[in-house]
Design a protein around this motif. Structure first.
Motif, PDB file in Angstrom:
ATOM      1  N   PRO C 107      -3.720   7.609  -4.849  1.00 48.63           N
ATOM      2  CA  PRO C 107      -3.835   6.523  -3.665  1.00 48.63           C
ATOM      3  C   PRO C 107      -4.479   5.285  -4.056  1.00 48.63           C
ATOM      4  CG  PRO C 107      -5.267   8.478  -3.255  1.00 48.63           C
ATOM      5  CD  PRO C 107      -4.770   8.663  -4.661  1.00 48.63           C
ATOM      6  N   GLU C 108      -5.531   5.180  -5.018  1.00 49.77           N
ATOM      7  CA  GLU C 108      -6.351   4.026  -5.104  1.00 49.77           C
ATOM      8  C   GLU C 108      -5.366   2.785  -5.601  1.00 49.77           C
ATOM      9  OE1 GLU C 108      -7.495   7.690  -7.137  1.00 49.77           O
ATOM     10  OE2 GLU C 108      -6.294   6.075  -7.775  1.00 49.77           O
ATOM     11  N   LEU C 111      -3.033   1.711  -2.576  1.00 51.03           N
ATOM     12  CA  LEU C 111      -3.787   1.340  -1.441  1.00 51.03           C
ATOM     13  C   LEU C 111      -4.437   0.111  -2.022  1.00 51.03           C
ATOM     14  CD1 LEU C 111      -5.198   4.434  -0.053  1.00 51.03           C
ATOM     15  CD2 LEU C 111      -3.345   2.855   0.797  1.00 51.03           C
ATOM     16  N   GLY C 112      -4.900  -0.003  -3.022  1.00 52.69           N
ATOM     17  CA  GLY C 112      -5.520  -1.281  -3.493  1.00 52.69           C
ATOM     18  C   GLY C 112      -4.604  -2.512  -3.477  1.00 52.69           C
ATOM     19  N   GLN C 113      -3.224  -2.219  -4.010  1.00 53.44           N
ATOM     20  CA  GLN C 113      -2.383  -3.180  -3.875  1.00 53.44           C
ATOM     21  C   GLN C 113      -1.922  -3.634  -2.695  1.00 53.44           C
ATOM     22  OE1 GLN C 113      -1.884  -4.781  -6.624  1.00 53.44           O
ATOM     23  NE2 GLN C 113      -0.648  -6.180  -5.049  1.00 53.44           N
ATOM     24  N   THR C 115      -3.630  -3.288   0.324  1.00 57.33           N
ATOM     25  CA  THR C 115      -4.535  -3.960   1.040  1.00 57.33           C
ATOM     26  C   THR C 115      -4.756  -5.301   0.524  1.00 57.33           C
ATOM     27  OG1 THR C 115      -6.118  -1.993   0.967  1.00 57.33           O
ATOM     28  CG2 THR C 115      -7.177  -3.845   1.452  1.00 57.33           C
ATOM     29  N   VAL C 116      -4.485  -5.716  -0.542  1.00 58.59           N
ATOM     30  CA  VAL C 116      -4.436  -6.831  -1.092  1.00 58.59           C
ATOM     31  C   VAL C 116      -3.041  -7.794  -0.576  1.00 58.59           C
ATOM     32  CG1 VAL C 116      -4.153  -8.442  -3.165  1.00 58.59           C
ATOM     33  CG2 VAL C 116      -5.805  -6.586  -3.146  1.00 58.59           C
TER      34      VAL C 116
END
Lengths: 188, 188, 188, 188
Positions: C107-108, C111-113, C115-116
């Motif tokens: 997920p990291e 989700l990171g992408q 969120t950005v």
DNA sequence: CACTAAACGAGACGGTACGTCCCGTCTTGAA
DNA sequence: TTCAAGACGGGACGTACCGTCTCGTTTAGTG
């Protein structure tokens, strides 16, 4: 016209070698410098980069000997011609910037090529000397061709590594020509 | 252990050169042949492919002279040593398959390298001959080193291009050694 | 044509992500799947792997909203549109295999992408909703843009985490739209 | 002792992140900074680089909340505690250099991690608030846990994006706490 | 006090992917 | 037709880390 383009490419490639060195000169570089597309370069040099590099070296060598020929054109006799040739060639090699640069930074490639071309180069010099020998009395049993061959090799060798001679000093060169190059020939 | 690996890499690279030629031998090829990863090759040869190729040539040249040394170990005196050396070296060069193959298919690279290493190679031969000359009476004013240097160059040159001599024929070689290599030295 | 290739690469990369996951998808994988060479991928995505991954996510997100738009195209009024959108989007997220797989295994990265990209995504939804709000009576002092922004954020948030609502149940969704999304707007 | 080393590694890794960023921090970097060998790092973080990065973020987040706890330790009642927490946390986030740097240069990685850890973080804050709510009269039907969960989420959300509130201004924060955080709870 | 066991440093190694570069071929479009 | 322009496949290069592993060398703890 075609030769024109070919010439332009060689010229451009040579300029690139002067800037980037032999190894770092790219087909692209040469094409750009010649104002041509890479495709065109391949049309004129189907052998690709290798052929191009090879021919650039050959081409510049040719120009070198053309300059040499011009320089000695006025020599009255054989000794004078050899003397002139040695002095001029030595000086030309020493002051040839591109050559010197390449010799210092990447001698392998150039020397490799030159060694391979050695025969051709000897041939060039030989052809160049031949007329002079044909007009001269030679030792019995020695054809002009043989003698020219011998002298050509000697001259090239001397240019490369003069050994104990100072090819800058005209007097020494005179001596050298007389004692080492021609003496053996006049002994019957 | 480290030298072990280095050796293995050189050996493997040499095998690759034998198969693929100098130009077509890849770092990957060498690594695979050595049973190592490419990374390891770069650890031992930080100079990359160039250094590897260079050292492979050097390494094989070294082995060549080692074999030469062994071959002439039993020579009773200087003339015999030179004779043996010439015969053996000529034969070895002629029958060195890899060398011959490379010389025919891509002489530039090899010759380039050898020309650059020429000094080192002359040095090798010289060091190898030196003891023999130190044990022998030499012409006044000629140090053993100078003489060894001269003979080394001559021998190498003869191996490369024997000229009119047939280095297969022991009698001719005997003659050659006496008249061309040693004669000049015995004249006081 | 160029866009064609770009598209093909994204598509191929997406397929790889479906198979290998985000972290284990290689530039090489994507190239191979697209039937192209790695070099070409780098020509279209000079930012390399990072850019590729980024754009694959963006691209699939775009496709997601395109499907969403199509799904709600026929909605007669704003409440119906929102209802349809919530139901469809929730269902689409739940049944998006690749998304679900990636969310579970790594997920990291995703989700990171996301969120950005959050702003960009809110923008997408907002633009998509805007026309509907412009055709509707709004509370005094509230521009359509402001309201669309608010609703967009709410919708996205609800899709992510529905809280106490069951977005599978159309009646509940109707309720939700009325009481939580639109009620605040009709209070003048 | 073992925890000591672990701590040292995390600390060192955090320092590296401060210097190089999350993406460019190497296991080697961290090891060097900790005065340890890479092997040792792997002994403490068998999950390798990924685990290390993950834990560094967790660790710094932990330290963050520890500071937060200390900052609000003296608050006399719940409103004061929330007020203090909001002000401090906002200020701390804004002035956390490493956090800000990472958020600007490579938000994906950090946000990815934080999103994944979101539950854990809500938990932290919740546990931290819980005692305060247990000591207070709550609306019928609302357990302290539920309320704490709600407030925790609100607080975190407000820290991330304060919306229309200026968390620097104590008066506004007082207002915010009263009207948005606690009001809903006192309505029976 | 010796002796074993664990922790650690040091570093070699395989492996994998990266990004870059250049080559040589080929297609397309304009002069 | 000839050429410029440039896309493309292909392939090697050198680099950077990763994770694993093996050795010595401390450093403790135990009999």
């Amino acid at each position: 016209m075609a030769d024109d383009v070919r010439e332009r490419i060689l010229q451009a490639a040579f300029a690139c070698v002067a800037r980037y060195g032999l190894a770092k000169t790219t087909v692209e570089d040469a094409a750009r410098a010649a104002g041509l597309s890479r495709a065109t370069v391949y049309r004129y040099f189907p052998g690709g980069r290798d052929q191009l590099v090879r021919e650039v070296i050959s081409w510049e060598a040719g120009r070198f000997f053309a300059r040499l020929a011009a320089a000695v054109a006025g020599a009255p006799d054989l000794p004078a011609l050899l003397e002139e040739a040695l002095v001029f060639a030595h000086e030309a090699v020493e002051s040839h910037e591109v050559l010197q640069k390449v010799l210092q930074t990447e001698p392998e490639v150039l020397l490799g090529q030159l060694t391979v071309d050695a025969d051709r180069i000897v041939g060039l010099v030989k052809v160049f000397l031949l007329p002079s020998f044909e007009a001269v009395a030679l030792p019995a049993g020695a054809g002009a061709a043989t003698v020219a061959d011998y002298v050509a090799r000697m001259v090239l060798s001397l240019i490369e590594s003069p050994g104990r001679w100072d090819l800058t000093d005209r007097d020494q060169v005179k001596d050298l020509v007389r004692t080492e190059l021609l003496a053996p020939l006049s002994q019957v």
